[in-house]
Design an enzyme around this catalytic site. Structure first.
Site, short mmCIF file in Angstrom:
data_model
loop_
_atom_site.label_atom_id
_atom_site.label_comp_id
_atom_site.label_asym_id
_atom_site.label_seq_id
_atom_site.Cartn_x
_atom_site.Cartn_y
_atom_site.Cartn_z
N ARG A 78 0.72 -1.33 -0.04
CA ARG A 78 0.05 0.02 0.01
C ARG A 78 1.01 1.15 0.01
O ARG A 78 1.72 1.41 1.05
CB ARG A 78 -0.74 -0.11 1.30
CG ARG A 78 -1.69 1.42 1.35
CD ARG A 78 -2.75 1.17 2.20
NE ARG A 78 -3.38 2.50 2.56
CZ ARG A 78 -3.27 3.35 3.45
NH1 ARG A 78 -2.76 3.05 4.65
NH2 ARG A 78 -3.97 4.36 3.49
N HIS A 122 -2.51 11.13 0.27
CA HIS A 122 -2.24 10.89 1.64
C HIS A 122 -1.68 12.20 2.27
O HIS A 122 -0.30 12.28 2.59
CB HIS A 122 -1.20 9.72 1.58
CG HIS A 122 -1.02 9.13 3.17
ND1 HIS A 122 -1.18 7.69 3.47
CD2 HIS A 122 -0.28 9.72 4.30
CE1 HIS A 122 -0.72 7.76 4.68
NE2 HIS A 122 -0.44 8.74 5.11
N GLU A 167 -7.44 8.75 5.90
CA GLU A 167 -7.74 9.32 7.07
C GLU A 167 -8.15 10.98 6.99
O GLU A 167 -7.33 11.73 7.52
CB GLU A 167 -6.33 9.30 7.99
CG GLU A 167 -5.80 7.94 8.62
CD GLU A 167 -4.60 7.86 9.35
OE1 GLU A 167 -4.25 8.87 9.71
OE2 GLU A 167 -4.42 6.78 9.45
N ASN A 292 -7.52 2.00 9.69
CA ASN A 292 -6.15 2.16 10.44
C ASN A 292 -6.41 2.13 11.86
O ASN A 292 -7.27 2.95 12.60
CB ASN A 292 -5.55 3.53 9.98
CG ASN A 292 -5.22 3.48 8.61
OD1 ASN A 292 -5.49 2.39 7.70
ND2 ASN A 292 -4.63 4.58 8.11
N TYR A 294 -4.49 1.92 15.74
CA TYR A 294 -3.26 1.99 16.35
C TYR A 294 -3.36 2.04 17.85
O TYR A 294 -2.44 1.30 18.49
CB TYR A 294 -2.44 3.33 16.20
CG TYR A 294 -1.82 3.40 14.82
CD1 TYR A 294 -0.58 2.98 14.52
CD2 TYR A 294 -2.63 3.93 13.84
CE1 TYR A 294 -0.10 3.04 13.37
CE2 TYR A 294 -1.93 3.90 12.61
CZ TYR A 294 -0.71 3.58 12.44
OH TYR A 294 -0.36 3.62 11.11
N GLU A 352 -3.62 0.15 8.19
CA GLU A 352 -2.42 0.35 8.87
C GLU A 352 -2.66 -0.13 10.42
O GLU A 352 -3.58 -0.03 10.88
CB GLU A 352 -2.44 1.92 8.78
CG GLU A 352 -1.92 2.77 7.66
CD GLU A 352 -1.60 4.18 7.92
OE1 GLU A 352 -1.40 4.48 9.09
OE2 GLU A 352 -1.96 5.06 6.91
#
Ligand code: IFM
Length: 452
Positions: A78, A122, A167, A292, A294, A352
């Site tokens: 990606r 991005h 995002e 994504n 985290y 991600e």
């Protein structure tokens, strides 16, 4: 989990990066500057004054990086395209030399059996478009769709998976609330229009993709469960506001065709009356969602915090990464299941997931990063738990292939499974790269087995 995870045979195992964070050479071969160029060159904006001028020099070393991915057994990559490499002014004249870089990259990926997973935006808006108002200008949505259409035409015969935006929440929050990313406006009253135009850009790009016959188009959203730090009503309400603002703002518009009503009270008179037709464009079907993940946030009521009046709290006794993000793997399972429950069944990719840790020094050609290995093991197990609970999870991309330019944090935070020595550009796969290779080889298997 008692079983040994066995991921599906056609699962995508990838790594993710983005253009400005790794490519370097941002003005080479006729490229125009993105907003990150002057921003990072302005003293005080990034840690140690770091810029993306050289980064990982991937613009010139991409073939080596592709070979490296292949050697680890990845089957997907990606990456993002730099809009201003291809359209130096964001619109109008196409820069063939800029496009040629992505053609070389894609051809090299395919030659190494890596599935290209391309992101169109991005965060690196062409500076020329910022000078016309950036995401506050509705025209930017249309110019994005024109750029997308050209990319679908040029690369659509070789790139199957397309992502419109990465995002959008960060684009808006970091620039329009906190002035931490360009255009660093720091005025939350501008956030609704910026967000809406980003989403409109997504919708118009999906239309352009359909017109070009593209069938795997999605969008990548970052999600973070928001937990109140206490049972007090004030903290619970703060966590709710943070949840609506971060997790539902974009997904409700995309999947339900409306913004959460709670946003109207949050933004009060700064909340516009958006055209219904725009929401129809925004919510047209996509083929997958990229998530994504985290960390989770534990939040408290904080009257000083802009807009949400909610602040993230760091607490003793919990595990955090180098960015003070809590290591909370079960949040990944929860998040994937929540998306399925609220927005319905659809293909999901973890686009991600990864961790910044201050790695121990390189020893010869070895770097042991046990904290990252543990983080990845726990999160891959959490991903598998979601699969077991019926989530249609199709792939996992570790962030990131390489240590790279972590935006305002410069090169001070390392997310790579491959260490980059910025002085020599030498790449050294960390223990986490080897671990990930083992996971891929066994489709989970022994590498993810419960050791306890
Ligand atoms: O480096 C970023 C990436 O650009 C977007 N998602 C989060 C990563 C880590 O902060």
């Amino acid at each position: 989990m008692t079983t040994t995870p066995e991921f599906p045979a056609n699962f995508l195992w990838g790594a993710a990066t983005s253009a400005y964070q790794i490519e370097g050479s941002p003005l080479a071969d006729g490229a125009g500057p993105s907003i990150w160029h002057p921003f990072s060159h302005t003293p005080g904006h990034t840690r140690d004054g770091d810029t993306g001028d050289v980064a990982c020099d991937h613009y010139r070393r991409y073939a080596q990086d592709v070979r490296l991915m292949r050697s680890l057994g990845l089957n997907a990559y990606r990456f993002s395209l730099s809009w201003s490499r291809v359209f130096p002014n964001g619109r109008g004249r196409l820069n063939a030399a800029g496009l040629a870089f992505y053609e070389r990259l894609v051809d090299t990926l395919l030659a190494h059996d890596l599935q290209p997973f391309a992101t169109l935006y991005h965060w690196d808006l062409p500076l020329a478009l910022q000078e016309r108002g950036g995401w506050l200008n509705r025209g930017t949505a249309g110019w994005f769709a024109d750029y997308a259409q050209q990319m679908f035409k040029a690369l659509g015969d070789r790139v199957l998976y397309w992502t419109t935006l990465n995002e959008p929440w960060v684009v808006v929050d970091a620039a329009y609330l906190h002035a931490a990313h360009p255009p660093a406006l720091g005025d939350w009253r501008q956030a609704p229009w910026a967000a809406h135009h980003l989403l409109l850009a997504h919708g118009l790009a999906v239309q352009a993709g359909r017109a070009e016959g593209r069938q795997q188009i999605g969008i990548v959203i970052n999600l973070e469960p928001q937990y109140p730090v206490s049972d007090s009503t004030a903290d619970q309400e703060a966590a709710w506001r943070a949840h609506v603002y971060m997790n539902r703002f974009y997904l409700d518009a995309l999947r339900l065709g409306r913004y959460p009503r709670a946003l109207q009270s949050l933004f009060a008179d700064a909340w516009p009356d958006f055209p219904e037709e725009d929401l129809r464009i925004i919510s047209q079907p996509v083929d997958y969602l990229g998530i994504n993940y985290y960390a989770r946030s534990r939040v408290r009521h904080d009257p000083q915090a802009p807009l949400t009046q909610a602040s993230r709290v760091i607490e003793p006794g919990r595990r955090y990464t180098d960015l003070d993000w809590e290591v909370y793997p079960q949040g990944l399972t929860e998040t994937l299941c929540w998306v399925k429950r609220r927005y319905g069944e659809m293909p999901l990719y973890i686009t991600e997931n990864g961790a910044a840790f201050a790695d121990p020094p390189v020893q010869g050609d070895r770097l042991d990063d046990p904290l990252r290995v543990a983080y990845l093991r726990e999160h891959l197990r959490a991903a598998y738990a979601a699969l077991e609970q019926g989530v249609d999870l199709r792939g996992y991309f570790v962030w990131s292939l390489l240590d790279n330019f972590e935006w305002a944090q410069g090169y001070s935070k390392r997310f790579g499974i491959v260490h980059v020595d910025y002085a020599t550009q030498r790449r050294i796969p960390k223990a986490s790269a080897q671990f990930y290779a083992d996971v891929i080889r066994g489709r989970g298997g022994e590498a993810l087995r419960d050791s306890g």
